[in-house]
Design an enzyme around this catalytic site. Structure first.
Site, PDB file in Angstrom:
ATOM      1  N   LYS A   1     -92.633 -12.391 -28.984  1.00 10.98           N
ATOM      2  CA  LYS A   1     -91.611 -12.476 -27.374  1.00 10.98           C
ATOM      3  C   LYS A   1     -91.869 -11.952 -26.139  1.00 10.98           C
ATOM      4  O   LYS A   1     -92.561 -10.964 -26.347  1.00 10.98           O
ATOM      5  CB  LYS A   1     -90.153 -12.389 -28.100  1.00 10.98           C
ATOM      6  CG  LYS A   1     -88.960 -12.529 -27.383  1.00 10.98           C
ATOM      7  CD  LYS A   1     -88.967 -13.918 -27.300  1.00 10.98           C
ATOM      8  CE  LYS A   1     -87.284 -14.214 -27.945  1.00 10.98           C
ATOM      9  NZ  LYS A   1     -86.899 -15.853 -28.164  1.00 10.98           N
TER      10      LYS A   1
HETATM   11  N1  GLU Z   1     -87.176 -19.655 -27.264  1.00  7.91           N
HETATM   12  C1  GLU Z   1     -87.511 -20.637 -28.079  1.00  7.91           C
HETATM   13  C2  GLU Z   1     -87.372 -19.438 -29.166  1.00  7.91           C
HETATM   14  O1  GLU Z   1     -86.228 -18.283 -29.500  1.00  7.91           O
HETATM   15  C3  GLU Z   1     -88.585 -21.319 -28.225  1.00  7.91           C
HETATM   16  C4  GLU Z   1     -89.278 -20.397 -28.410  1.00  7.91           C
HETATM   17  C5  GLU Z   1     -90.544 -21.488 -28.449  1.00  7.91           C
HETATM   18  O2  GLU Z   1     -90.523 -21.969 -28.597  1.00  7.91           O
HETATM   19  O3  GLU Z   1     -92.013 -20.672 -28.172  1.00  7.91           O
HETATM   20  O4  GLU Z   1     -86.707 -20.326 -30.582  1.00  7.91           O
END
Ligand code: GLU
Length: 425
Positions: free
Chosen positions: A111
Site C-alpha cells: 500500500k
Molecule cells: N485499493 C484496492 C484495495 O484496497 C485495490 C487494490 C489493488 O487492486 O491492488 O483492495
C-alpha cells in the site's frame, strides 16, 4: 520465548496488529512466523517536489510499503489524502496481504500514497506530483515485484501517468506495473466496477444464507466514490432499495429509494465529482454521520477507515454491515456492534473484488490478450461467492465471527508458504 507484541499509536495499525496477534495465537502459530508476519518486508518514504502553478514549490510526502511478497508480488493501492502516513500504509499493506491470501490470488500485500488534499491541486500539478512520485518509487515497483493500483482519490488517470513514467524510465512498455488503468491503455473491461460488484455480491450472498428476500431490502451506502457507487448500482439492479447514500458533502436519504442512476449522472457532471446539489422528490439532506443512523437492513460503509467508531456504533440501526472500505469499523465499535447482535462481513473479504479484478487485468497485460466485460464478470462473481461461502462456512462450523474466521483462513495460507520458503533474503 513469548513474542514481543508490536503496538502503534496509529489506530489502524494497532488494530491490524491486534487482529493478527489474536488470530495467530488462536491458531498456535510458531513464534518465528508471528515475528516475521507482524512486520513489513520493506517501507520507503519519498519526498515529491512539485512546481506549483503560482510559481512556488511544494514538497509532498509519499510512501510505499510492501508488507509481504511471500505469495507473490506485493499488491495494493495508492491513495491521495491529507491523512496518509507511514503507519497507515503499513496497516493497509498488511490488510492487502490477508485480502490476496483469502482471495486465493498469487499476490502479497502492499500500500502507499501521498499526504495531499487532491482537490487543492490543478490538473497539471496533480500529474507532475504523480509522475515524480512514480519515478521515486520506481526502484521498488514492477510487474513481478510490486504492483500499485487505485485507492482513495486515485483512479485511471493516475495509473496511466505511473505506467507511462515507468515505461519511459525503463525504455519499454510496462503495462503490468500498475492495474486500474483505463481500457484504452492496457486496462481491463470490468475493473472500474469490480470492487463495488464484489461488495454487492457479498451482500447478496449474505441475504441468501440468511433467507432475507433481496426484493425491497433496504440498504445504506456510505461513500459515493468508486466502491460505493457501483455497490449501490448493483444492489439496485438486484432489486434492493438503496435508501441512503453519502459523500463529503453529507448524507442523502429517501425512504422510497434513491435514484442511483440519476445520482451517478449528477456526480459525473459535477466538476468535483461530488453529490453536492443532488436532489429528487422526497429526498432528505442530512449530515454524513446521521446517514449511518437511519433504519436499513444493510449498511455498507464504503468511505474511509474509522467511520463506525465508539461514538456512533450504538446508534446504528442496520442488522448487517458489509465493509466496502478498508478498516471502516474500529475495534471498540466492533465490540459494541457485536453486543447489539449486528453481523459484520469484514473488509478484506467484502471488498476483495477490486484486487481480484486487478489480478485479471495483470494476467491480460502479461499475456497481451484481452477479455470481454462479460468474461471478466463471469469469473469475478463466482470467485467472490466461493470466498464468501468459505468464510461463512468456517465461521459457522467453528462458531467464530466472520472477521476472525477470515483472518484464520488468510493467515494460514501465508504461513504455510512462508514455512516452505523459509526466511532467506
Ligand atoms: N485499493 C484496492 C484495495 O484496497 C485495490 C487494490 C489493488 O487492486 O491492488 O483492495
Amino acid at each position: 520465548m513469548a513474542v514481543q507484541k508490536r503496538t502503534s499509536k496509529n489506530v489502524l495499525l494497532d488494530t491490524a496488529l491486534k487482529n493478527f496477534y489474536a488470530a495467530a495465537e488462536e491458531m498456535g502459530l510458531d513464534d518465528g512466523l508471528v515475528e516475521v508476519m507482524s512486520r513489513s518486508e520493506r517501507a520507503i518514504c519519498v519526498s515529491i517536489p512539485v512546481p506549483m502553478d503560482d510559481g512556488s514549490v511544494k514538497v509532498f510526502e509519499g510512501y510505499r510499503v510492501q508488507h509481504s511478497t511471500v505469495l507473490g508480488p506485493a499488491k495494493g493501492g495508492l491513495r491521495f489524502h491529507p491523512e496518509v502516513n507511514l503507519e497507515e500504509c503499513e496497516a493497509l499493506a498488511s490488510l492487502m496481504t490477508w485480502k490476496c491470501s483469502l482471495a486465493g490470488i498469487p499476490y502479497g500485500g502492499g500500500k502507499g500514497g501521498i499526504a495531499v488534499e487532491p482537490l487543492e491541486l490543478s490538473p497539471r500539478e496533480r500529474e507532475t506530483m504523480t509522475r515524480t512520485f512514480a519515478a521515486r518509487i520506481a526502484p521498488v515497483i514492477g510487474d513481478w515485484t510490486d504492483v500499485p493500483a487505485p485507492d482513495v482519490n486515485t483512479g485511471g488517470p493516475e495509473m496511466v501517468w505511473i505506467m507511462d513514467t515507468i515505461s519511459k524510465l525503463r525504455g519499454k512498455l510496462e503495462p503490468g506495473v500498475v492495474t486500474g488503468k483505463p481500457i484504452s491503455v492496457w486496462g481491463s473491461k470490468g475493473r472500474n466496477a469490480a470492487t463495488g460488484l464484489g461488495v454487492a455480491t457479498c451482500i447478496l450472498e449474505l441475504l441468501k444464507v440468511l433467507n432475507e428476500p433481496v426484493k425491497g431490502a433496504t440498504v445504506i451506502v456510505q461513500g459515493f466514490g468508486n466502491v460505493g457507487t457501483f455497490c449501490a448500482k448493483y444492489m439496485t439492479d438486484a432489486g434492493a432499495k438503496v435508501v441512503g447514500i453519502s459523500d463529503i458533502t453529507g448524507g442523502y436519504y429517501c425512504a422510497d429509494g434513491i435514484d442511483i442512476a440519476a445520482a451517478m449522472k449528477h456526480v459525473a457532471a459535477h466538476p468535483k465529482r461530488i453529490l453536492e446539489g443532488y436532489t429528487q422528490p422526497g429526498l432528505q439532506k442530512m449530515d454524513g454521520e446521521a446517514i449511518l443512523q437511519q433504519e436499513a437492513l444493510v449498511l455498507s460503509p464504503c468511505a474511509l477507515e474509522g467511520a463506525i467508531n465508539a461514538k456512533n456504533a450504538d446508534g446504528i440501526k442496520a442488522k448487517y454491515i458489509v465493509e466496502g472500505a478498508n478498516g471502516p469499523i474500529t475495534p471498540e465499535a466492533d465490540v459494541i456492534l457485536d453486543k447489539k447482535g449486528i453481523l459484520v462481513v469484514p473488509d478484506f473479504l467484502a471488498n476483495s473484488g477490486g484486487v481480484i479484478g486487478s489480478y485479471f487485468e495483470w494476467v491480460q497485460d502479461l499475456a497481451g490478450f484481452f477479455w470481454t466485460e462479460e468474461e471478466y464478470n463471469n469469473r469475478l462473481v463466482p470467485i467472490m461467492k466461493d470466498n464468501f461461502a468459505r468464510v461463512w462456512d468456517y465461521a459457522q462450523k467453528n462458531n467464530k465471527k466472520m472477521r476472525r474466521a477470515a483472518f484464520l483462513v488468510a493467515i494460514k495460507r501465508v504461513a504455510d508458504a512462508l514455512q516452505m520458503k523459509g526466511f532467506f533474503l
